[in-house]
Motif scaffolding. Sequence first.
Motif, PDB file in Angstrom:
ATOM      1  N   PRO A 199       0.809   6.153   5.880  1.00 13.52           N
ATOM      2  CA  PRO A 199       2.232   6.493   5.703  1.00 13.52           C
ATOM      3  C   PRO A 199       2.956   5.443   4.849  1.00 13.52           C
ATOM      4  O   PRO A 199       2.648   4.251   4.935  1.00 13.52           O
ATOM      5  CB  PRO A 199       2.782   6.506   7.132  1.00 13.52           C
ATOM      6  N   PRO A 200       3.907   5.885   4.025  1.00  9.87           N
ATOM      7  CA  PRO A 200       4.633   4.935   3.166  1.00  9.87           C
ATOM      8  C   PRO A 200       5.322   3.821   3.949  1.00  9.87           C
ATOM      9  O   PRO A 200       5.376   2.683   3.486  1.00  9.87           O
ATOM     10  CB  PRO A 200       5.667   5.804   2.445  1.00  9.87           C
ATOM     11  N   ASP A 220      -4.515   5.422  -7.421  1.00  6.18           N
ATOM     12  CA  ASP A 220      -5.906   5.230  -7.803  1.00  6.18           C
ATOM     13  C   ASP A 220      -6.474   3.887  -7.343  1.00  6.18           C
ATOM     14  O   ASP A 220      -7.670   3.770  -7.123  1.00  6.18           O
ATOM     15  CB  ASP A 220      -6.060   5.342  -9.318  1.00  6.18           C
ATOM     16  N   SER A 221      -5.631   2.876  -7.228  1.00 13.84           N
ATOM     17  CA  SER A 221      -6.127   1.562  -6.812  1.00 13.84           C
ATOM     18  C   SER A 221      -5.701   1.233  -5.393  1.00 13.84           C
ATOM     19  O   SER A 221      -5.792   0.085  -4.977  1.00 13.84           O
ATOM     20  CB  SER A 221      -5.607   0.486  -7.756  1.00 13.84           C
ATOM     21  N   GLY A 222      -5.259   2.227  -4.683  1.00 17.13           N
ATOM     22  CA  GLY A 222      -4.694   1.987  -3.366  1.00 17.13           C
ATOM     23  C   GLY A 222      -5.663   2.179  -2.229  1.00 17.13           C
ATOM     24  O   GLY A 222      -6.818   1.766  -2.283  1.00 17.13           O
ATOM     25  N   PHE A 223      -5.211   2.825  -1.217  1.00 15.23           N
ATOM     26  CA  PHE A 223      -5.919   2.923   0.046  1.00 15.23           C
ATOM     27  C   PHE A 223      -6.912   4.078   0.043  1.00 15.23           C
ATOM     28  O   PHE A 223      -6.697   5.092  -0.595  1.00 15.23           O
ATOM     29  CB  PHE A 223      -4.903   3.106   1.170  1.00 15.23           C
ATOM     30  N   HIS A 260       3.230  -3.331   5.610  1.00 19.46           N
ATOM     31  CA  HIS A 260       2.082  -4.166   5.264  1.00 19.46           C
ATOM     32  C   HIS A 260       2.425  -5.093   4.098  1.00 19.46           C
ATOM     33  O   HIS A 260       2.104  -6.289   4.136  1.00 19.46           O
ATOM     34  CB  HIS A 260       0.872  -3.294   4.914  1.00 19.46           C
ATOM     35  N   ALA A 261       3.071  -4.561   3.089  1.00 20.81           N
ATOM     36  CA  ALA A 261       3.461  -5.390   1.944  1.00 20.81           C
ATOM     37  C   ALA A 261       4.439  -6.481   2.371  1.00 20.81           C
ATOM     38  O   ALA A 261       4.318  -7.644   1.947  1.00 20.81           O
ATOM     39  CB  ALA A 261       4.084  -4.519   0.855  1.00 20.81           C
ATOM     40  N   CYS A 292      -4.403  -0.500   6.318  1.00 22.69           N
ATOM     41  CA  CYS A 292      -4.120  -0.886   4.940  1.00 22.69           C
ATOM     42  C   CYS A 292      -5.197  -1.773   4.321  1.00 22.69           C
ATOM     43  O   CYS A 292      -5.165  -2.031   3.122  1.00 22.69           O
ATOM     44  CB  CYS A 292      -2.769  -1.593   4.856  1.00 22.69           C
ATOM     45  N   SER A 293      -6.124  -2.246   5.107  1.00 19.30           N
ATOM     46  CA  SER A 293      -7.154  -3.128   4.553  1.00 19.30           C
ATOM     47  C   SER A 293      -8.386  -2.363   4.086  1.00 19.30           C
ATOM     48  O   SER A 293      -9.275  -2.942   3.478  1.00 19.30           O
ATOM     49  CB  SER A 293      -7.555  -4.183   5.577  1.00 19.30           C
ATOM     50  N   ILE A 294      -8.454  -1.060   4.347  1.00 12.85           N
ATOM     51  CA  ILE A 294      -9.583  -0.261   3.897  1.00 12.85           C
ATOM     52  C   ILE A 294      -9.309   0.157   2.460  1.00 12.85           C
ATOM     53  O   ILE A 294      -8.330   0.841   2.174  1.00 12.85           O
ATOM     54  CB  ILE A 294      -9.773   0.995   4.783  1.00 12.85           C
TER      55      ILE A 294
END
Length: 183
Positions: free
Chosen positions: A131-132, A123-126, A138-139, A172-174
Amino acid sequence: MVRQLSLFDPPPAGEHHRGEHPASAHPCGEHPPAPQRPQPPRRRRALHPRAAAHALALQHLDLADTIAGNFARRTVHPFEDLRQVAIIGLLKAAERYNPTGGRPFRPYGRTYANGEIMHYLRDSGFAIKVPPTWRDLHASGQKLLRQGTAPVQVPHKLGISAERWQEIQEACSITVVALPPES
């Protein structure tokens, strides 16, 4: 003659305490007992309906810490936020747990805590499906940047090309931005 008195010794005969009149002293030298007033019965505070479930969840806070730590290492979300979400999962599991089923609480609670964190991350993600492996890269890249690694060195340390790192960063920034409804 000077005599030392103690607070615990009874007063000598013929002497009285400050504020006490000798006429009010009991004939035996003792004070009469205070009159007993009937005390109203104390109201007992009702137990919270979920007190047992909350106690069960509190016994397993170490499980919430472990699960939150695992997700915090793989994502950019702070440990404290993920811990709170995991505790919510444990509380939900404790409310639904049936000990007569013969299954211990820890695996049951772990399932709920993991699921609660997964829902939170979703819900608070991308905004787009990433892809995982990209999310993990990215993390890891964000962690390297926070540790002071130069941005040019990040793709090399992750073992990917600079073009791939740029693509991962863009994907990942969107994020989702909630707009207020028009009225």
